[in-house]
Write an enzyme that holds these catalytic residues in place. Structure first.
Site, mmCIF file in Angstrom:
data_model
loop_
_atom_site.group_PDB
_atom_site.id
_atom_site.type_symbol
_atom_site.label_atom_id
_atom_site.label_comp_id
_atom_site.label_asym_id
_atom_site.label_seq_id
_atom_site.Cartn_x
_atom_site.Cartn_y
_atom_site.Cartn_z
ATOM 1 N N SER A 87 -4.555 11.942 7.110
ATOM 2 C CA SER A 87 -4.859 10.924 7.836
ATOM 3 C C SER A 87 -6.266 11.220 8.771
ATOM 4 C CB SER A 87 -3.655 10.467 8.910
ATOM 5 O OG SER A 87 -3.826 9.013 9.175
ATOM 6 N N ASP A 127 -0.477 3.394 0.046
ATOM 7 C CA ASP A 127 -1.100 3.433 1.436
ATOM 8 C C ASP A 127 -2.059 2.621 1.724
ATOM 9 O OD1 ASP A 127 -1.777 4.383 3.879
ATOM 10 O OD2 ASP A 127 -2.489 6.442 3.206
ATOM 11 N N HIS A 181 1.369 7.470 2.678
ATOM 12 C CA HIS A 181 0.366 8.051 3.497
ATOM 13 C C HIS A 181 0.841 9.705 3.740
ATOM 14 C CE1 HIS A 181 -2.720 7.776 6.482
ATOM 15 N NE2 HIS A 181 -2.156 7.967 7.347
#
Ligand code: NAG
Ligand code: NAG
Length: 377
Positions: free
Chosen positions: A60, A317, A342
Site C-alpha cells: 500500500s 483490489d 490488497h
C-alpha cells in the site's frame, strides 16, 4: 535481519508527543522526510552489520515508499518489493472512476459462477436508498439499517458513506482466509456477503434491497454479532491511527477517486472535485495541498531510469487501478495477482492461497537473490 521502522507520525513515533498533529507541528510529515529517516537508519545499521545488501519491502503506501526508496536512494537499498503500491493514483494519471469500477467488478464476479451478478443488485439497492431518502422516509432507513439514533436530512450522506466504506474496504481485503486486518472478516468476504444478498433479494418485500445493503454493513462492522445498532461515527478500523494519513492525503498524496455514472459502476454518482477537496483540506490543516508534487518528485509512471523493483497488484483490489501493472523494463517488473486483494503476497502463506500469489512470492525470492548477488559482485 528484518527491520520494521515505524513511519514518523504513526503509531508511537510522534515527534511532538500528543501535540504532533497541530497544524504547526505536523509540517514535518512528508514522504521525503520519512525516506530520509530510513536512509539515516540504514546507514547507521550498516555500520553495525557491515555493508550487506538491503531490500525494501512494503504494501500500500508502504509499497510506494519501498519503490520510491529504491528510486531515490539506490546506494542504500539494492531492490524493492512494492506490493499494491498506487504510485500512479494521482491527478491526470488514473481516471478517478477507476477505483469504483474495480470494486464493482470484484463484487459482480464473486458469485458469477452461480449466475448471480451481485453488483447489479447493489446498484439497484443504492437507487432505492436514494429514492427513500428523497422521500425523507427516515424511519424506514433507520429501521432497515439498524441505526442507533433517529435520522434526519444531513444523515443521508453519512449513512451512504458508512455503507460505501464497508464495500470499498471489503473489496480491498477480500482475502482467501479469515483476516483481522482492518476489521475481523470471514474468508472471501465479498463472496460471503453476496451469498447473503442473494438470499435476501428473493424475498418479496419492497425494501429487501435495503436489507441487502444492511447485510454488507453487518458483515463488515458487526462480525461479532454483538452490535445492537450502528453508530455512524464508527471508523473503518478501531486502531488504524489515520490522522497522519489524513494530513498526507491532503498535502502530497492527493489521490483522485470519485464515482461517475457509468454502466460498470454500481455506486451513486459522487464525482471527484479537486478544488472542493483542496478547500476542505485547507479548513482542516491550514495548508494548501500540492496535487502534482508526488509525480513531479518521484516520476509517476515515467521511471524507466529506475531498476530492481517488483510491483505486484491484486486484480480484486481497487488500488490496482493506480498501480504499475505492466513491466517497465527487465528490472522494473510488474505482476498482477489473479484473485488477489490488497497486498495479499505480503501476508502469511496459507493453504487457501491462489496459485497466483504463490507464484508472486516465488518471483520475490528470485529477484531478491538476484539483487543480492549483483551487490556482492
Ligand atoms: C449484529 O448481528 C446480530 C447477530 O446477527 C444481529 O442480531 C444484530 O441486529 C446486528 N446488529 C446490527 C446493528 O445490524
Ligand atoms: C495558517 O497559516 C498561515 C500561513 O502559513 C498562518 O499565518 C496562520 O497563522 C495559520 N492559521 C492558523 C489558525 O494556524
Amino acid at each position: 535481519l528484518i527491520v520494521f521502522a515505524e513511519h514518523r507520525y504513526y503509531g508511537q513515533t510522534l515527534p511532538f508527543g500528543k501535540d504532533s498533529f497541530t497544524p504547526k507541528n505536523i509540517r514535518y510529515l512528508t514522504s521525503q522526510q520519512a525516506l530520509a529517516d530510513y536512509a539515516l537508519l540504514l546507514t547507521d545499521l550498516r555500520k553495525q552489520y557491515g555493508n550487506v545488501a538491503t531490500i525494501s519491502f512494503g504494501g500500500s503506501y508502504g509499497g510506494m515508499l519501498a519503490a520510491w526508496f529504491r528510486i531515490k536512494y539506490p546506494h542504500i537499498t539494492q531492490g524493492a518489493i512494492a506490493s499494491s503500491a498506487p504510485v500512479i493514483q494521482f491527478e491526470g494519471l488514473t481516471p478517478p472512476n477507476r477505483f469504483m469500477q474495480i470494486i464493482t467488478k470484484t463484487f459482480n464476479e464473486s458469485l458469477a459462477q452461480e449466475q448471480f451478478y451481485c453488483a447489479n443488485y447493489i446498484k439497484q439497492a443504492f437507487e432505492l436508498y436514494e429514492k427513500t431518502s428523497q422521500q425523507m422516509d427516515w424511519k424506514t432507513l433507520q429501521n432497515r439499517f439498524h441505526v442507533c439514533k433517529p435520522l434526519s436530512g444531513y444523515d443521508y450522506l453519512k449513512l451512504r458513506y458508512f455503507i460505501e466504506t464497508a464495500i470499498m474496504y471489503m473489496a480491498m481485503i477480500d482475502y482467501p482466509t479469515p483476516a483481522d486486518f482492518l476489521q475481523p472478516l470471514p474468508a472471501w468476504p465479498v463472496t460471503f456477503t453476496c451469498k447473503k444478498i442473494k438470499e435476501i433479494v428473493t424475498k418479496s418485500d419492497q425494501y429487501a434491497l435495503l436489507d441487502a445493503l444492511h447485510a454488507i454493513d453487518n458483515v463488515y462492522y458487526n462480525s461479532s454479532g454483538k452490535l445492537k445498532c450502528f453508530d455512524l461515527n464508527q471508523g473503518i478500523s478501531p486502531d488504524l491511527g489515520d490522522q497522519g494519513w489524513d494530513y498526507q492525503a491532503c498535502t502530497e498524496m492527493i489521490m483522485p477517486i470519485g464515482s461517475e455514472k457509468t454502466p460498470d459502476n454500481m455506486f451513486l454518482p459522487n464525482p471527484w472535485n479537486l478544488q472542493a477537496f483542496i478547500v476542505q483540506c485547507q479548513k482542516t490543516w491550514n495548508i494548501t495541498g500540492r496535487p502534482n508534487w508526488a509525480v513531479t518528485y518521484y516520476g509517476g509512471k515515467d521511471i524507466k531510469a529506475a531498476s530492481n523493483i517488483v510491483f505486484t497488484n491484486g486484480n480484486l483490489d481497487p488500488w490496482s487501478g493506480g498501480g504499475i501493472v505492466q513491466s517497465i523494463s527487465d528490472s522494473v517488473i510488474a505482476l498482477v495477482i489473479e484473485n488477489g486483494a490488497h497486498h495479499l503476497d505480503l501476508r502469511s502463506a496459507s493453504k487457501e492461497d491462489p496459485e497466483s500469489v504463490i507464484k508472486a512470492r516465488q518471483l520475490h525470492v528470485e529477484q531478491i537473490k538476484k539483487w543480492v548477488d549483483q551487490y556482492k559482485k
